[in-house]
Structure formats: structure tokens, C-alpha cells
Scaffold this motif. Structure first.
Motif, mmCIF file in Angstrom:
data_model
loop_
_atom_site.group_PDB
_atom_site.id
_atom_site.type_symbol
_atom_site.label_atom_id
_atom_site.label_comp_id
_atom_site.label_asym_id
_atom_site.label_seq_id
_atom_site.Cartn_x
_atom_site.Cartn_y
_atom_site.Cartn_z
ATOM 1 N N LEU A 82 0.939 -1.043 -0.005
ATOM 2 C CA LEU A 82 -0.196 -0.115 0.067
ATOM 3 C C LEU A 82 0.971 1.313 0.009
ATOM 4 O O LEU A 82 0.401 2.460 -0.513
ATOM 5 N N ALA A 83 2.019 1.256 0.746
ATOM 6 C CA ALA A 83 2.911 2.351 0.421
ATOM 7 C C ALA A 83 3.353 2.582 -0.720
ATOM 8 O O ALA A 83 3.578 3.788 -1.139
ATOM 9 N N ALA A 84 3.635 1.518 -1.386
ATOM 10 C CA ALA A 84 4.273 1.626 -2.798
ATOM 11 C C ALA A 84 3.341 2.056 -3.829
ATOM 12 O O ALA A 84 3.455 2.772 -4.761
ATOM 13 N N MET A 85 1.987 1.538 -3.709
ATOM 14 C CA MET A 85 0.917 1.588 -4.753
ATOM 15 C C MET A 85 -0.400 2.060 -4.261
ATOM 16 O O MET A 85 -1.324 1.716 -5.306
ATOM 17 N N VAL A 119 -6.670 2.396 5.425
ATOM 18 C CA VAL A 119 -5.367 1.718 4.741
ATOM 19 C C VAL A 119 -4.569 2.701 4.276
ATOM 20 O O VAL A 119 -3.424 2.253 3.756
ATOM 21 N N THR A 120 -4.805 3.920 4.192
ATOM 22 C CA THR A 120 -3.825 4.881 3.513
ATOM 23 C C THR A 120 -3.188 5.815 4.565
ATOM 24 O O THR A 120 -4.089 6.454 5.249
ATOM 25 N N GLY A 121 -2.003 5.784 4.601
ATOM 26 C CA GLY A 121 -1.359 6.561 5.667
ATOM 27 C C GLY A 121 0.032 6.323 5.824
ATOM 28 O O GLY A 121 0.660 5.223 5.113
ATOM 29 N N ASP A 122 0.938 6.835 6.901
ATOM 30 C CA ASP A 122 2.220 6.490 6.904
ATOM 31 C C ASP A 122 2.444 5.427 7.770
ATOM 32 O O ASP A 122 2.628 5.713 9.110
ATOM 33 N N TYR A 123 2.415 4.142 7.584
ATOM 34 C CA TYR A 123 2.531 2.795 8.285
ATOM 35 C C TYR A 123 3.796 2.950 9.171
ATOM 36 O O TYR A 123 3.686 2.590 10.315
ATOM 37 N N PHE A 124 4.653 3.734 8.344
ATOM 38 C CA PHE A 124 6.235 3.531 8.867
ATOM 39 C C PHE A 124 6.418 4.346 9.933
ATOM 40 O O PHE A 124 7.908 4.285 10.643
ATOM 41 N N ASN A 125 5.841 5.661 9.950
ATOM 42 C CA ASN A 125 6.423 6.919 10.734
ATOM 43 C C ASN A 125 5.330 7.350 11.633
ATOM 44 O O ASN A 125 5.563 8.022 12.525
ATOM 45 N N ASP A 126 4.005 6.767 11.495
ATOM 46 C CA ASP A 126 2.906 7.369 11.754
ATOM 47 C C ASP A 126 2.412 6.441 13.081
ATOM 48 O O ASP A 126 1.642 5.450 12.586
ATOM 49 N N LYS A 127 2.742 6.362 14.226
ATOM 50 C CA LYS A 127 2.417 4.999 15.007
ATOM 51 C C LYS A 127 0.861 5.059 15.325
ATOM 52 O O LYS A 127 0.513 3.825 15.497
ATOM 53 N N PRO A 128 0.083 6.087 15.515
ATOM 54 C CA PRO A 128 -1.394 6.062 15.698
ATOM 55 C C PRO A 128 -2.122 5.205 14.507
ATOM 56 O O PRO A 128 -2.724 4.529 14.547
ATOM 57 N N PHE A 129 -1.594 5.597 13.151
ATOM 58 C CA PHE A 129 -1.888 5.267 11.964
ATOM 59 C C PHE A 129 -1.855 3.614 12.061
ATOM 60 O O PHE A 129 -2.614 2.776 11.565
#
Length: 293
Positions: free
Chosen positions: A209-212, A258-268
Motif C-alpha cells: 500500500l505504501a508503494a501503490m 489503509v492509506t497513511g504513513d504506516y512506518f512513521n505514524d504510530k497511531p495510524f
């Protein structure tokens, strides 16, 4: 004895079909390397996808001729062959790949599976999957990354590089969220609390999802079950003993869940993991209902 002979015959037919289609796909890949423009290369990719469609169609014919199968597939709406989709599914056996291709080959673009790096070296199959631009992933354990911090983030970079090839050709990217095939032994070891599933792993789907994420039209959540052949479905399919295949499909929007910054946004990240767990709880209940029936 008859079942054993049928298994040998079907295995030979599947291997022959895979070998022939793999060679054709590899020849197309070689020609694609020589084509001068991206538009012509895209046509080469489309030709390779058609050969994969042929592979899936022949496998479907072998399955249908050899087995008296009852297909229990829900009505699938809102999908088309010119879209981009992320498909997630539980994973029971090699049969899953055949079934997913049989069910979806005329509804959406041919699936591209995330594969373990070791499969690259399987004769015929590995080379064909490489030629089809399927992503080969080398997963690193937490302990390995602690010893080799320079490898951190390499999975995401590999995923981005692989998914970049799908931007100009309609594609279905398949992710087996559990990361491995289900067995009762793995289920007991995981202690995840599911009856028919393993613990879902959010990292792989988050990478994709981060890539596409912005390019996907929908997420297709598939639940597979072989209620009369739960232990060795692939072997029993080859032996002509597969009697029922159940496919349940949920088409989900690509939205704020499902769209958000999974790797830097801990709440998301926590919300995303909660969303995935809820999907798996629903899937486990579906499987309970299927096996109870």
C-alpha cells in the motif's frame, strides 16, 4: 490404485503445462528486453499475461475433468479487467494459486504473487515468475536486522521497485497476509486465537500500500476453504478427490483505514493493525460457518 495413477497423470499434465507456458513467457521476456519503447514493452507484458491466462485455463480444465467439484463462489461485482487491485487471502496450500487464477482470470488482471526468494530457483516456474515481474521478497527477522541494521528498509525498497513495474499495466497484486501456509501445528504454535487462520502480518500489505496505495481501485479480500478436503487439498485435487471449493469475496475501498504513513505514524500503524485483525476475525467466522455447514 486408480487415484494414485490419476495423481501421477495430473501431476505430469500440470508440470507439462507449467513448463510449456514458462518457456513461452521467458521467450516473450527476452523479446521485451529488446523492444525500444515503454509502450512496446507494455505490449510484451500483456502478451506474457495472456500466456499466464492460458496456463490458468488449462489448469482449470485439468481440475474440472479430474474432479467432481462443487464450486461455491459468491457473486462478485464491481471488478473489471482494466483496474488495479490488491488481493489479500488466507493461505492453505498450492491449490490456492490454482483456485484464485481459475476464479478471477476473466474478472480482473492476472494475479501477481509476492513470492519467497527461494522460489526464484525452482525450474521453469521461478524464471517465468521473474519474467512476469512478480516480486521476490527476502524477509529479514528482527534478530537479523539488529545484527545488520543496514538491511533495515530493504524490503520496502524491493517492494517499491517491483510495484513500479505495475504502474502502466493493469495488475492484481496478491498478498498472503499470514506469510505461510496454514497447518494445525502452525496454528497451535501461533496462539493467535483463530480456529482456521494464522496471525495476520501487517508489514507485507503495508509495504504494498505504501508503494501503490493511490493506484489501487479496491482491495479484494478472499476467503478460501476446502471443507471436504481440509488436510491435503492439493494432493487430493491431483487424485481426483476434491469435492467442494468455497470462495468468499469482499471488495473493500482504499480509504483512510489503509492509506497513511504506516512506518512513521504510530497511531495510524495501530489503527491499520486493528483494521487487519478485524478483517481476520470476520474471515475466521466465515470459515467456521463454512466448515459447520
Amino acid at each position: 490404485m486408480l487415484a494414485q495413477l490419476l495423481m501421477v497423470l495430473n501431476a505430469a499434465l500440470v508440470i507439462l503445462n507449467s513448463a510449456v507456458c514458462s518457456v513461452l513467457i521467458c521467450l516473450i521476456a527476452i523479446m521485451k528486453l529488446l523492444l525500444p519503447t515503454p509502450k512496446l514493452k507494455a505490449k510484451g507484458t500483456a502478451a506474457a499475461n495472456k500466456v499466464m491466462w492460458l496456463w490458468a485455463t488449462v489448469n482449470a480444465a485439468i481440475l474440472e475433468i479430474s474432479n467432481d467439484v462443487e464450486w461455491d463462489v459468491e457473486e462478485i461485482e464491481g471488478l473489471h479487467k482494466d483496474g488495479w487491485y490488491l488481493m489479500i487471502s488466507n493461505h492453505l496450500s498450492w491449490t490456492d494459486i490454482v483456485v484464485l487464477c481459475c476464479v478471477f482470470k476473466d474478472r480482473i488482471p492476472m494475479p501477481k504473487f509476492f513470492l519467497k526468494q527461494q522460489l526464484l530457483y525452482v525450474p521453469f516456474i521461478g524464471m517465468a515468475c521473474w519474467a512476469l515481474d512478480m516480486p521476490f521478497m527476502r524477509r529479514y527477522s528482527r534478530e537479523y536486522l539488529l545484527r545488520n541494521p543496514e538491511k533495515r528498509g530493504q524490503d520496502l525498497a524491493t517492494t517499491r521497485q517491483s510495484c513500479a513495474k505495475f504502474q502502466h499495466t493493469p495488475t492484481t497484486v496478491v498478498n498472503y497476509v499470514e506469510g505461510t501456509r496454514f497447518t494445525p501445528q502452525k496454528q497451535a504454535k501461533s496462539r493467535a486465537g483463530y480456529e482456521y487462520l494464522l496471525q495476520p502480518k501487517s508489514g507485507g500489505i503495508a509495504y504494498t500500500l505504501a508503494a501503490m496505495g493511490e493506484q489501487f481501485d479496491s482491495i479484494i479480500d478472499v476467503t478460501l476453504a476446502y471443507p471436504n478436503n481440509p488436510d491435503q487439498p492439493f494432493k487430493e485435487m491431483l487424485m481426483g478427490k476434491m469435492s467442494k471449493i468455497v470462495v468468499r469475496v469482499d471488495v473493500l475501498p482504499v480509504d483512510e483505514n489503509v492509506t497513511g504513513d504506516y512506518f512513521n505514524d504510530k497511531p495510524f500503524k495501530r489503527d491499520f493493525q486493528r483494521w487487519l485483525v478485524q478483517r481476520w476475525e470476520k474471515k475466521d467466522q466465515q470459515l467456521k460457518d463454512i466448515h459447520r455447514e
